[in-house]
Design a protein around this motif. Sequence first.
Motif, PDB file in Angstrom:
ATOM      1  N   LEU A 135       0.799  -1.219   0.000  1.00 36.71           N
ATOM      2  CA  LEU A 135       0.000   0.000   0.000  1.00 36.71           C
ATOM      3  C   LEU A 135       0.833   1.271   0.000  1.00 36.71           C
ATOM      4  O   LEU A 135       0.385   2.309  -0.485  1.00 36.71           O
ATOM      5  N   SER A 137       3.428   2.489  -1.547  1.00 36.84           N
ATOM      6  CA  SER A 137       3.751   3.195  -2.784  1.00 36.84           C
ATOM      7  C   SER A 137       2.521   3.846  -3.398  1.00 36.84           C
ATOM      8  O   SER A 137       2.624   4.851  -4.103  1.00 36.84           O
ATOM      9  N   ARG A 138       1.354   3.290  -3.140  1.00 31.47           N
ATOM     10  CA  ARG A 138       0.128   3.838  -3.711  1.00 31.47           C
ATOM     11  C   ARG A 138      -0.433   4.993  -2.885  1.00 31.47           C
ATOM     12  O   ARG A 138      -1.018   5.927  -3.413  1.00 31.47           O
ATOM     13  N   GLY A 183      -3.705  -6.326  -8.158  1.00 31.71           N
ATOM     14  CA  GLY A 183      -3.311  -4.950  -8.445  1.00 31.71           C
ATOM     15  C   GLY A 183      -4.496  -4.015  -8.573  1.00 31.71           C
ATOM     16  O   GLY A 183      -4.505  -2.909  -8.014  1.00 31.71           O
ATOM     17  N   LEU A 186      -6.061  -3.366  -5.113  1.00 34.40           N
ATOM     18  CA  LEU A 186      -5.240  -2.457  -4.310  1.00 34.40           C
ATOM     19  C   LEU A 186      -5.412  -1.012  -4.779  1.00 34.40           C
ATOM     20  O   LEU A 186      -5.523  -0.091  -3.967  1.00 34.40           O
ATOM     21  N   ASP A 187      -5.436  -0.800  -6.091  1.00 36.64           N
ATOM     22  CA  ASP A 187      -5.619   0.557  -6.614  1.00 36.64           C
ATOM     23  C   ASP A 187      -6.962   1.133  -6.184  1.00 36.64           C
ATOM     24  O   ASP A 187      -7.060   2.313  -5.811  1.00 36.64           O
ATOM     25  N   CYS A 190      -6.918   1.974  -2.329  1.00 40.05           N
ATOM     26  CA  CYS A 190      -6.119   3.170  -2.035  1.00 40.05           C
ATOM     27  C   CYS A 190      -6.799   4.423  -2.566  1.00 40.05           C
ATOM     28  O   CYS A 190      -6.772   5.475  -1.911  1.00 40.05           O
ATOM     29  N   SER A 191      -7.416   4.322  -3.725  1.00 39.97           N
ATOM     30  CA  SER A 191      -8.138   5.475  -4.263  1.00 39.97           C
ATOM     31  C   SER A 191      -9.287   5.864  -3.351  1.00 39.97           C
ATOM     32  O   SER A 191      -9.519   7.049  -3.086  1.00 39.97           O
TER      33      SER A 191
END
Length: 779
Positions: A135, A137-138, A183, A186-187, A190-191
Amino acid sequence: MSMHQGLDHLDLSTLPEAERADGWRRRLAVLGLAPAAEGEKVRSGTLDLMEAASSLRIGRFCAPGQALRPVAGQPATAPLLLILTLRSRGVLTSGARVQYFAQNDLTVVDQGQDWQIEWSADAKAVLLELPRALLSSRLGRYKPRLPLVLGASVAADMARSMLGVLGAQLDSLTQEDLTTGEGALLDLVCSALIQEADLDDGSMSTVQVAHFRRVAAAIDSRLTAAELTLGEIAEAAGLSQRYVQRLFELHGSTFQRHVRQKRLERSRADLLDMSQNAVSIAQIAHRWGFASASHFSRSFRDAFGITPRDLRDGNSAAPLPYAFRGHPGAPMTGAGGARPASPGTSAALSGGDLPTPGAAPDNTADFVLPARSDTVHWGHISRAIPPVLYVPSGAVIRVETLTQHGGDDYARFIEGDPGAESVFRWTRDGKTIDRRGAGPLDASIFGRGAGEGFGVHICTGPIHVKGAGPGDVLEVEILEIAPRPSANPAYPGKAFGSNASAWWGYQYSDPLQGTRRHETVTIFEVDLDRPEEARAIYQYEWTPQTDPFGVVHDTMDYPGIPVDHDRVDHRRSLTGITVPARPHFGFVGVAPREAEIVDSIPPGYFGGNVDNWRMGPGSKVYLPVAVDGALLSIGDGHFSQGDGEINGTGLEMSLTGTVRVRLHKVGADTVPHVRGLATPLIETPDEWVIQSFSFENHLRDLGRSAQTDVYTRSSVDHALRNAFRQARRFLMDTYGLTEDDSHALLSVAADFAVTQVADGNFGVHASIRKSLFDGRGPA
């Protein structure tokens, strides 16, 4: 259940009773979780886990309501955990911060922090553990303040949908599937956190954060007050109004906006709570401090992108697009137009001169429970049906039952029998018993009647056993069973049964080449002077039948349809063949607690439509009790049936049985063979028969649509896997065998067989001879 590499499955009901608490604690610990209450004993529940190559873990949780917290002593770099609640509602707390969640809400927590999540009732959830390294890096510089219940952003909605799909497909999911979707998920998460989270940007000091939490807790405890002022909250928190106002400014909000949002969240939780469906939207709005219903509706739409009415309607179960046993399928129209309203059960229709439940007039039983319109329930079981008889443990009861197939030959099964006539009466003006199933009460949906055919069995009861409570075990000893004589003077000394080779049977889609799919009914006769055998007297093929409401039934799709024998051709059947008697009740069950109205067809942990011919005279049936009084119901009489029930039914017959009920209280003195019992157990003079199904508790494990999904998701493979696990648990709990010894004995000396493939929730049972243990007593 069918297992594949990577999925780790735990069902507490398959563990020996003494190992369940530790087994549950160990499995939760894999996800960094622990029971919030020390020493809490969880007796049932399932938890499936899978781990991806990146160390991301996904789990599926089905269990009674309980509180969980993170395992103590986790490092600051502990993973984040996403919890998507598919069923139930509850509260998420962290210090003074309180957040409420409901069905389909997605919660994000930090395993390295102190928090607690509590589900108020039976819960189903998907859990996803995200390693912090995936998480960082995002998220970049953003540090979301957790725990958090995500709101209605597009990213959060997409994350919910994706996580829900992964949970639903977990049984067939592979590690490659999980890695492929990792992936994108996770995106999305985090968004959603970046867009919606209350980001900790350092605008508040540690002291101010503590003060704000105190203010928020004061607001949460007073949300039902219509007039809630800043001054009142400041006084409750012991702070000045000016300072509280400043706290909200630092938080990026205002007092009024914060209160409105909290009230909307609580209102949303109530609208998603199925048990609140009887409460109007206006009442819910008023409950949470909204004086104007129109203002509430506008505010709700602005906050969640949907109106309160659309949210509630979308949360209701939709009619099925396909047909299954007992379900009428697509809407049908009657030749005579709209059907008349049913008058309901009246004193005249119910038969005021019929015998009433009560003490037996002789010494053959303690109580007699006759079958009549006000002592039976048709097509459903429910914890809410008022008992028709109260008995103590040890009571002997003579119970009359009626077959739901009486309409196959009205003259032989019903005519002249006051009890049967009171139950089956159906004229163009209405039915004596309008609810014939577990479907919607709105009779206009399919144009037939309340219940709409979700469920078929006529069950006598329920019987309240005094002192019975959840966790106990009810023993039902079958003492005697006898056919119910035909009351028609044209058939003296005879009893009749029916076998329907129906569209829900295993044979229907597999006819011989050149034979079209069709349904047949075979009528059998029993000479009461020779009650040990039955002979077929004629057979007919089902042709479209028009019921008294004018609705045409192309198939056997609704219980109790009276067949017009001028429209069917009788033919001889099974000439020279006699069927030996195996009298038993297909339905022996107690009320489940998971749902209010339950389709009578799929069996489960509560028993019900087990359809095992071993439940006959001389046998005992043991059932886990789920509600106060147990609420025992008996029905679905069979003169005979084979393992498999291959064409959809047994030899269906109205029977009268004499049973003795005994209550086994949970505790140290519980007899060994009912320790840890989580599914029906049948005891015959020679064998233990451990009964299992594709889903031991489909009402819990399959969620809101359980009563429809069970018909499409059951398999013999699932049932065999569960039967093996339950038989292993039985040997370990009852005789103290080790796991390896149990495996050896089950393979060399136990018989596994298919009970039925006709009842939605397929059955497999394991038979274990008692003589195996002549040299070894119970544990």
